[in-house]
Motif scaffolding. Structure first.
Motif, short mmCIF file in Angstrom:
data_model
loop_
_atom_site.label_atom_id
_atom_site.label_comp_id
_atom_site.label_asym_id
_atom_site.label_seq_id
_atom_site.Cartn_x
_atom_site.Cartn_y
_atom_site.Cartn_z
N VAL B 35 0.83 -1.20 0.00
CA VAL B 35 0.00 0.00 0.00
C VAL B 35 0.86 1.26 0.00
O VAL B 35 0.60 2.20 0.74
CB VAL B 35 -0.94 0.05 1.23
CG1 VAL B 35 -2.15 0.91 0.92
CG2 VAL B 35 -1.38 -1.31 1.67
N VAL B 68 -2.54 0.73 9.23
CA VAL B 68 -1.97 0.84 7.89
C VAL B 68 -0.48 1.09 8.02
O VAL B 68 -0.05 2.01 8.72
CB VAL B 68 -2.64 2.00 7.12
CG1 VAL B 68 -2.12 2.05 5.70
CG2 VAL B 68 -4.14 1.84 7.14
N THR B 87 -3.04 3.00 -5.38
CA THR B 87 -4.32 3.35 -4.78
C THR B 87 -4.45 4.85 -4.60
O THR B 87 -5.50 5.43 -4.76
CB THR B 87 -4.45 2.65 -3.42
OG1 THR B 87 -4.17 1.28 -3.60
CG2 THR B 87 -5.83 2.80 -2.87
N MET B 251 -7.14 6.79 5.25
CA MET B 251 -8.20 5.88 5.71
C MET B 251 -9.40 5.95 4.76
O MET B 251 -10.02 4.94 4.46
CB MET B 251 -8.67 6.27 7.12
CG MET B 251 -7.68 5.91 8.19
SD MET B 251 -7.45 4.12 8.23
CE MET B 251 -6.08 4.00 9.34
N VAL B 253 -9.26 6.80 1.60
CA VAL B 253 -8.86 6.15 0.35
C VAL B 253 -9.05 4.64 0.47
O VAL B 253 -9.53 3.98 -0.45
CB VAL B 253 -7.39 6.49 0.03
CG1 VAL B 253 -6.88 5.62 -1.11
CG2 VAL B 253 -7.26 7.95 -0.33
N LEU B 254 -8.67 4.08 1.62
CA LEU B 254 -8.67 2.62 1.74
C LEU B 254 -10.02 2.04 2.16
O LEU B 254 -10.36 0.92 1.79
CB LEU B 254 -7.59 2.18 2.73
CG LEU B 254 -6.15 2.46 2.29
CD1 LEU B 254 -5.18 2.08 3.39
CD2 LEU B 254 -5.81 1.70 1.01
N THR B 255 -10.76 2.78 2.97
CA THR B 255 -11.99 2.18 3.50
C THR B 255 -13.25 2.82 2.92
O THR B 255 -14.35 2.38 3.24
CB THR B 255 -12.06 2.27 5.03
OG1 THR B 255 -12.12 3.64 5.41
CG2 THR B 255 -10.86 1.62 5.68
N ASN B 257 -16.48 4.74 2.33
CA ASN B 257 -17.50 5.30 3.21
C ASN B 257 -17.75 4.46 4.46
O ASN B 257 -18.81 4.56 5.07
CB ASN B 257 -18.81 5.45 2.44
CG ASN B 257 -18.74 6.60 1.47
OD1 ASN B 257 -18.13 7.61 1.77
ND2 ASN B 257 -19.31 6.43 0.30
N TYR B 258 -16.76 3.64 4.80
CA TYR B 258 -16.93 2.75 5.95
C TYR B 258 -17.43 3.50 7.17
O TYR B 258 -18.40 3.09 7.83
CB TYR B 258 -15.58 2.09 6.22
CG TYR B 258 -15.41 1.46 7.57
CD1 TYR B 258 -16.26 0.45 7.99
CD2 TYR B 258 -14.39 1.87 8.43
CE1 TYR B 258 -16.10 -0.14 9.22
CE2 TYR B 258 -14.22 1.29 9.66
CZ TYR B 258 -15.08 0.29 10.06
OH TYR B 258 -14.92 -0.29 11.28
#
Lengths: 701, 279
Positions: B35, B68, B87, B251, B253-255, B257-258
């Motif tokens: 990542v 991360v 990403t 966060m 970018v990775l998750t 709309n978590y």
């Protein structure tokens, strides 16, 4: 028909002018006191009339024959014992009698079976529409009177309508009525089917008071039996056990009596209830935020019928910063509630790169293991952490995982390939772009995977680096476990080297875990295309399929051989001989299929009745008669008279000859020949001249 | 040269199979595995150094504070490098930057469509809006060929404000300027499209601002900040806030709309409880 027509020699205004001139001349003569003024005028008018060319027109007419419509009901309900012979005898006799009547033609309309039942009303309406209304002298329907289109029965007819009912007076029948049955039902939630037993006709005393013994079965397995008296509605609870079609069959034994009931074909019904899932609930546990996490979210959130509870570990317990808690957006997850108390509410639990780092307690994993054994589903999408000391494999969940990590991680590009099992398995079979011999373009590579030794009995459907298992599927107890040994399926979504069908693969893995019927590897399917043609498909992981034995509703069996149709698929086409409940089995999987309507409509009611057609017969002065009392005579009566009655030996019915004619030609004869006109005009003129001449001479004398 | 051209032609002719045989760039492979955060190489030495140091700084902060743990940041030459393994891309906007080639824009657009994110930083938070020359023109020039959805200032309830820390603003070396992201769907569209959620779950593909975040995040080899932020304690506070923005951004970018979905979790659980009572 005779009339006077005109065939003018000159245009009408000219003729009018001539007539006007004649009148003017007559008036002038009269004013001058000429004695022949009337004759002069007449002569002028006669000339005008001659110019107008009056002619006598006469039509040539021909008498037309009367039409008798014979409606011959050959629908399935007419095939009950004795009825066909009754129809044959009645029609033969009526036909010979009708031919004996002068100028009568017969139009015979044969009524067959329609998917909607017998459509007698439509047949009458159509037959009437096809014939000239003025020639129809009578309509005779030989039928059981049970029509399924009462709305199509015409309100009136130009001639008497007679209904000759088949059947015997002692006919009776007991039937099963499905009053209410849902087409869909939630899996494992009871639904109710309301049924009633109905007696019709002259039911023997002993039967009328006795209840019927109902048998209810679902998918061919007996559910229960119970007694139900006639004319009592009963709600039967039924629970669909699986997604897709659940075939519920309800029936009762034919009552035993001296005179048997008309038919036992309306004693049973097969209902298809589509089992549907309630909203699916998926628990996604991400061990750490990583690029593939949004792939899972995109997949799970795009399905509107799915509730996603997602849980990502954003901060491990061993990391801290000095930021006050109220400036952080971290929520403690209700782990105890989710993993201990509510775990059975979920249809699928996905572990996405989860590493065991003390957040979930061992008893939670133990509980998940039990949940799977009792029918739950777990999907593990493993990153490199699977090969470390924080591996899920080392938790109590490890006992049900379909593979043991060796600790080796392949960090090299590799192409996921279908294994021979994967070619056949519905989760991977037919994925678009799969690498094949001789095809240059295929999906992209992945870059990392963990080496795993699959458990015996687990199915390896995708292989990766060095042919090592990449996707392993397994069944544990009643549940399922899937394990993807790489976290890089997201590379397909990103289009790396062309990408691949990542959403479709993940969707299939998830739905296979949740026992979606379309993705079962061992399945026997029947696709009813139209009518009674069935495509039988056997999906199997084994290289060959055994023949399918089909048991017909009457107990006879057919054996159908299946031909291979692509990897893991075997198919055959077969046509059923009739509607009803068929069982098929290949020794391993059995299936019940209901073909045709739930209960054939033709046999819903079987006791002949003229109630539906009686109003039309009455209005047209026709009769409703039972053939069991003899075939009536056919007579002819005048229109407007009663068209039926009792004779000395038997009843009679009548047609009303219409005396219709058609005009086939026309004669056109001039009223007077040309020379006669000349004589007439000349005579009148001469007479006027003579009269005037004589008077002049008299005056002079 | 001719041999190379011939090879390229052959490569094209053989299609994807031949392409698949080439080993992927090892830097990018590592980036995909770890990542790693990436930045666009602008060709301006000081800017590229700041980007590299900035991403190294925020990677360090992520590793210290969150799950991360990004690898070493990598510089991306848009005209050559494949973006499908990345990403997140940090793109400092400079006046002198050459326009990337059309092929590069094709790759960029695919990157945005398939769930990648670009942070455009005009690094002009100190002078923008005063009427003088600022980075707007260059940004417009560079971003014009991109398939960027309608943009709007990030609202106060955006998931970016709570994907890890709770934030009110998003300062970098400069502060107080609003940042832009994909405009939220209008109520009408949202109602119409409710069953068909948007591509990538409605996560914005671009974020645009001018707060020179890389400079605020940047650390040297010795682990100390390279650039001054504000002055004194306030400045250090602002640097901390810029770190928090960085953490929230990665966060997000990775998750996706978590965090905004988590709001619904109690309601879902409540429903489960209710159903249990009913049964």
């Amino acid at each position: 028909m005779t009339a006077i027509g005109f065939d003018p020699l000159l245009p009408w205004p000219v003729i009018a002018t001539v007539a006007l001139l004649a009148l003017v001349v007559a008036l002038w003569s009269w004013w001058r006191g000429l004695r022949g003024w009337a004759l002069r005028g007449l002569a002028g008018l006669a000339a005008a009339a001659a110019l107008a060319g009056p002619a006598l027109e006469t039509g040539i007419r021909e008498t037309l024959s009367d039409i008798l419509l014979l409606i011959d009901d050959r629908s399935a309900s007419q095939s009950l014992p004795g009825r066909a012979a009754q129809v044959d005898a009645a029609l033969a006799r009526l036909e010979s009698q009708a031919l004996a009547l002068p100028g009568t033609e017969i139009r015979r309309v044969t009524l067959g079976d329609d998917p909607d039942g017998s459509l007698l009303g439509t047949a009458i309406t159509k037959a009437l529409a096809a014939e000239p209304q003025t020639r129809v002298a009578g309509i005779i329907a030989v039928s059981d009177g049970l029509t399924h289109d009462p709305a199509m029965i015409p309100a009136d007819a130009p001639a008497p309508v007679h209904l000759l009912l088949t059947g015997r007076p002692e006919d009776w029948d007991r039937r099963l009525v499905i009053e209410e049955a849902p087409a869909y039902g939630l899996i494992d939630q009871p639904i109710s089917i309301r049924v009633r037993i109905e007696d019709q006709g002259r039911v023997p005393e002993a039967i009328a008071s006795a209840p019927a013994r109902l048998h209810i079965s679902i998918d061919g397995e007996d559910l229960r039996s119970l007694d139900l008296p006639p004319d009592v509605s009963l709600d039967i609870p039924v629970v669909p056990r699986h997604a897709g079609q659940n075939v519920v069959s309800i029936g009762f034994d034919a009552p035993q009596a001296d005179i048997p009931e008309l038919t036992d074909r309306n004693n049973a019904a097969a209902l298809q209830i589509q089992g549907v899932r309630d909203r699916l609930r998926v628990l996604l546990v991400s061990g750490e935020p990583h690029p593939g996490e949004r792939t899972w979210r995109n997949l799970l959130k795009s399905d509107a019928n799915l509730d996603l509870i997602h849980f990502t570990i954003l901060r491990p317990p061993d990391k801290m910063d000095a930021v006050p808690v109220d400036e952080m957006s971290l929520i403690a997850f209700p782990t105890q509630e989710l993993f201990l108390e509510r775990i059975r509410d979920f249809d699928l639990i996905i572990f996405d790169r989860y590493r065991v780092r003390g957040i979930l307690m061992p008893q939670y994993f133990d509980n998940i293991r039990r949940y799977v054994e009792e029918g739950g589903a777990v999907l593990v999408s493993a990153g490199p952490e699977m090969s470390t000391v924080e591996s899920l494999n080392l938790s109590p969940l490890g006992t049900i995982l379909p593979g043991r990590p060796t600790g080796r991680i392949y960090e090299e590009p590799y192409l996921p390939r279908l294994s021979p099992e994967g070619e056949r398995h519905p989760v991977t079979a037919g994925l678009s772009g799969a690498p094949r011999e001789g095809e240059a373009s295929h999906w992209g590579r992945w870059l990392r995977m963990s080496q795993v030794i699959p458990e015996p009995g687990a199915q390896v459907v995708l292989t990766g680096a060095e042919g090592q298992p990449l996707l392993i599927l397994d069944r544990v107890g009643k549940g399922r476990v899937a394990m993807l040994n790489s976290d890089q399926v997201w590379l397909w979504g990103r289009g790396f080297e062309g990408g691949g069908p990542q959403l479709e693969l993940l969707r299939r893995i998830a739905h296979w875990s949740m026992k979606e019927p379309d993705l079962e590897e061992e399945a026997l399917l029947a696709d009813v295309a139209e009518g009674l043609a069935v495509t039988i498909t056997r999906r199997s992981m084994s290289p060959e399929a055994r023949p399918v034995r089909i048991t017909r509703p009457d107990g006879q069996t057919d054996t159908v051989e299946l031909a291979p149709a692509g990897p893991g698929r075997f198919t055959a086409r077969w046509t059923a001989p009739g509607a009803g409940l068929y069982r098929m089995t290949d020794g391993e999987i059995s299936r019940v299929m209901a073909l045709g309507p739930a209960a054939p409509r033709e046999f819903e009611e079987t006791v002949a009745s003229g109630d539906l057609l009686a109003p039309l017969a009455e209005k047209t002065r026709g009769a409703v008669l039972n053939l069991s009392q003899g075939i009536p005579d056919l007579r002819a009566v005048r229109e407007g008279r009663q068209a039926h009655g009792k004779g000395i030996s038997r009843n009679w019915i009548a047609i009303t000859p219409r005396g219709a004619t058609s005009t086939t030609g026309m004669t056109h004869r001039p009223l007077l020949p040309g020379w006669a006109w000349l004589v007439l005009v000349a005579g009148l003129a001469l007479a006027g001249w003579l009269a005037e001449g004589r008077s002049l001479r008299l005056r002079r004398g | 040269m001719i041999v190379k051209a011939l090879l390229a032609v052959l490569g094209l002719g053989l299609g994807a199979a031949a392409q698949a045989q080439e080993p992927p760039d090892p830097r990018l492979v590592t980036a995909a595995d770890e990542v790693a955060l990436a930045y666009v190489v602008t060709g301006e030495g000081p800017v590229d150094t700041a980007s590299e140091a900035g991403l190294r700084g925020i990677s360090q902060v992520l590793t210290d504070r969150t799950t991360v743990e990004p690898g070493a940041p990598i510089g991306i030459r848009l005209d050559q490098d494949d973006l499908s393994l990345l990403t997140f891309l940090y793109w400092p906007v400079t006046e002198s930057q050459p326009m990337p080639s059309p092929q590069a824009y094709l790759r960029l657009n695919r990157f945005l469509r398939s769930g990648g994110m670009i942070l455009f930083d005009t690094r002009d938070g100190d002078i923008a809006g005063l009427g003088g020359p600022d980075g707007t023109e260059a940004l417009r020039r560079l971003a014009a060929p991109l398939d960027v959805p309608p943009l709007a200032p990030v609202p106060a309830d955006h998931v970016l404000t709570r994907s890890f820390y709770l934030l009110q603003d998003f300062p970098g070396r400069y502060g107080g300027r609003e940042i832009w992201a994909e405009a939220p769907a209008s109520a009408e569209e949202a109602a119409e499209g409710a069953p068909f959620r948007k591509l990538n779950d409605g996560v914005t593909p671009v974020i645009i601002g001018g707060n020179a975040w890389a400079e605020a995040w940047a650390i040297g080899e010795n682990g100390l900040p390279l650039y001054s932020v504000g002055s004194g304690l306030d400045g250090e506070n602002q640097r901390e806030m810029s770190y928090r923005f960085g953490v929230n951004l990665i966060m997000y970018v990775l998750t996706g709309n978590y965090k905004s979905d988590q709001v619904h979790v109690p309601a879902l659980l409540e429903r489960l409880r209710r159903e249990e009572v009913m049964q």
